[in-house]
Design a protein around this motif. Sequence first.
Motif, PDB file in Angstrom:
ATOM      1  N   UNK A 241      29.697 111.450 -31.524  1.00 52.09           N
ATOM      2  CA  UNK A 241      30.488 111.220 -32.731  1.00 52.09           C
ATOM      3  C   UNK A 241      31.577 112.264 -32.909  1.00 52.09           C
ATOM      4  N   UNK A 242      31.355 113.439 -32.346  1.00 50.81           N
ATOM      5  CA  UNK A 242      32.342 114.521 -32.492  1.00 50.81           C
ATOM      6  C   UNK A 242      33.425 114.481 -31.420  1.00 50.81           C
ATOM      7  N   UNK A 243      33.296 113.575 -30.446  1.00 48.23           N
ATOM      8  CA  UNK A 243      34.280 113.500 -29.355  1.00 48.23           C
ATOM      9  C   UNK A 243      35.584 112.871 -29.822  1.00 48.23           C
ATOM     10  N   UNK A 244      36.649 113.173 -29.078  1.00 44.59           N
ATOM     11  CA  UNK A 244      37.927 112.487 -29.256  1.00 44.59           C
ATOM     12  C   UNK A 244      37.903 111.277 -28.324  1.00 44.59           C
ATOM     13  N   UNK A 245      37.753 110.083 -28.898  1.00 47.84           N
ATOM     14  CA  UNK A 245      37.583 108.866 -28.102  1.00 47.84           C
ATOM     15  C   UNK A 245      38.729 108.648 -27.126  1.00 47.84           C
ATOM     16  N   UNK A 246      39.942 108.921 -27.552  1.00 45.92           N
ATOM     17  CA  UNK A 246      41.109 108.702 -26.683  1.00 45.92           C
ATOM     18  C   UNK A 246      41.058 109.636 -25.482  1.00 45.92           C
ATOM     19  N   UNK A 247      40.716 110.906 -25.722  1.00 49.47           N
ATOM     20  CA  UNK A 247      40.667 111.869 -24.622  1.00 49.47           C
ATOM     21  C   UNK A 247      39.542 111.529 -23.646  1.00 49.47           C
TER      22      UNK A 247
END
Length: 616
Positions: A603-609
């Motif tokens: 949940x804390x990740x940057x989905x685009x990256x």
Amino acid sequence: MNLPIEIAFNTETLAGHAKRKIVLHRGLTVLIGPNGAGKTQLLRSLKSVMAQHTAGKLVRYLSAGRISIFEQYRSDINGYGGVNYDQATFGNKNDSSRRHNFESLSGDFYTLADRPDILIKVQERLRKLFKRDVLMEWDGGLLKPQFARLDRESKPYASSREASGLLHLIGLLAALYDDEVGALLIDEPEVSLHPQLQAFLLAEILHVAGVPSAGNNKKLVIIATHSTEMVQISRVEDLLSLVFCYDREAEPVQIPANAGELQAKKVTGLVARLGQEHKLSLFSKRPLLVEGPSDVIVCSALESKADASLEAAGSQLLPVIGKGQMPVVAKLLRLMGKDPVVLADADGFADGIDLVTGFLNGSDAADISAAAMGADSALSLAKSIYSDFCKVVEEKWDDAAVFAENHPYWVNRKKDDDVAISKRRAFFSTLFSLNNEQISGFDATGKCLTMRKRLEALLSLLEHTGCFFLRRGSIESYYETSSQCTTQEKPTAAADEMEHIAEISVAAAESAYADILRCIRHASNAAPISESEALRDLLLAAAAPAFVKFKSGGSAQDVTTTARMVLGDRSKLFEMSVIGDKLRIDVTSEVLDVSCFPLTIDKTDDIVKVVTAALA
């Protein structure tokens, strides 16, 4: 009316109407070019203007899809199952009067039914060459040809049961023998024909091709083809009848009849030796010229290893046998509107700069680069560096001999070889086979290192123009399995190297064969195919809103529904599930060549990256 005939006409492009011009130098003119280059459009445009050159005879156009609606009797075109073979018909008798307007084989079978003399010509060839007979029959006003086998006892059978190649051949022969036609335009005459049948058809085309007039069966024939079998080149003059099409929006290219290059003895000799590989290069935009069969074997292996797709990208490996032939071949290809790329042995530079001159002379881009180095032009830069190189060889040969005399150029030299040339070859290749420390070890003055840097600058400039040199010597100088000094059984040694290349990693190939791979990629001039890249944008479109739903506490069903709302049926490519506090994304297809799945996203990740990095 005499040849040559200049024909000016209008054709349609995506930008509107455009003026075009071609010159008919002989009875047969051949349009060559890749799919989408506008060949068919040119043929259709020519159809409307050819009547003024046919001595009052008719103009006939045959499309590439000339089997047309007859296909319904040969295959299940609607997917309902079953084919009505025995109901095959080429049309109604009432349509026979319009037979020359047909762009399909129906018009030619009408000709066979209406003209017994043409039927006899076709039948005789079928009987003697193919052990077949064709019988023209009308049934209830419908044309229903029958075929019979002459090499065995059998009943006549429906035309739909005959090989499609023979159906095409019969129709084309009927069109060729029709003396009411003064201009025949054929799109892809090779369709469905075996190579030997193509060669036979070309012979028949050449037999009738000529200037039409009353009382003869000569006709102006213009074809568009992708087949080397439909191209006959035995004299330099034959090159004039080739029309090269590269883009529908651009003017087609023909070699000018007054081109001085055509008078050169080397060109005359080259044309006389043209083989299948040379003909294949006529169909490419950026042919890659190499020194011989061994180079072709190794380059083909490296092309496969690097996934460079030379042919698909419009290139073609072309072995040029004989020292001094490359400049001639490259010049001839430029006359055809092509952008040749060469991969030459080091002696192609060490022996002189004829090949270099062909690529630098008139190159604005190369001149701009040379100006940045303080030279008047790229050619003057090349002459200066080459002259200084020859002086360094004379001055430093004894110092470099401990290495240079072990190079294949020196080891394999013949007794009657020019010693100065042998030294230049071995010295040049030695400079590019040693590291800086090794060179400094025999030359404390630094002249050799400086010379190599200047040569590297020039070679880099040349590579931008499409001229590459094997810096270590010949192709054998890069071998990791066979002896680099081999002079016997070269194809066998190249085959061994090919097997070695297939077994090593891409990274290892990049290191060992860097000079060759740079050239292959330049000739290919195509970005690598990446299904991951194509999938990335689709996944981001679905994953971003789905990720928002996931972060807000949505269930797996919520996430999947969100993705489906964005992508519709395309969302079926992805399987999204929630496992604890992580979103798991997998690909459902086994067809796509991607290896980074499944993806697990916090949940804390940057989905685009995360997606971009995984599918980079």
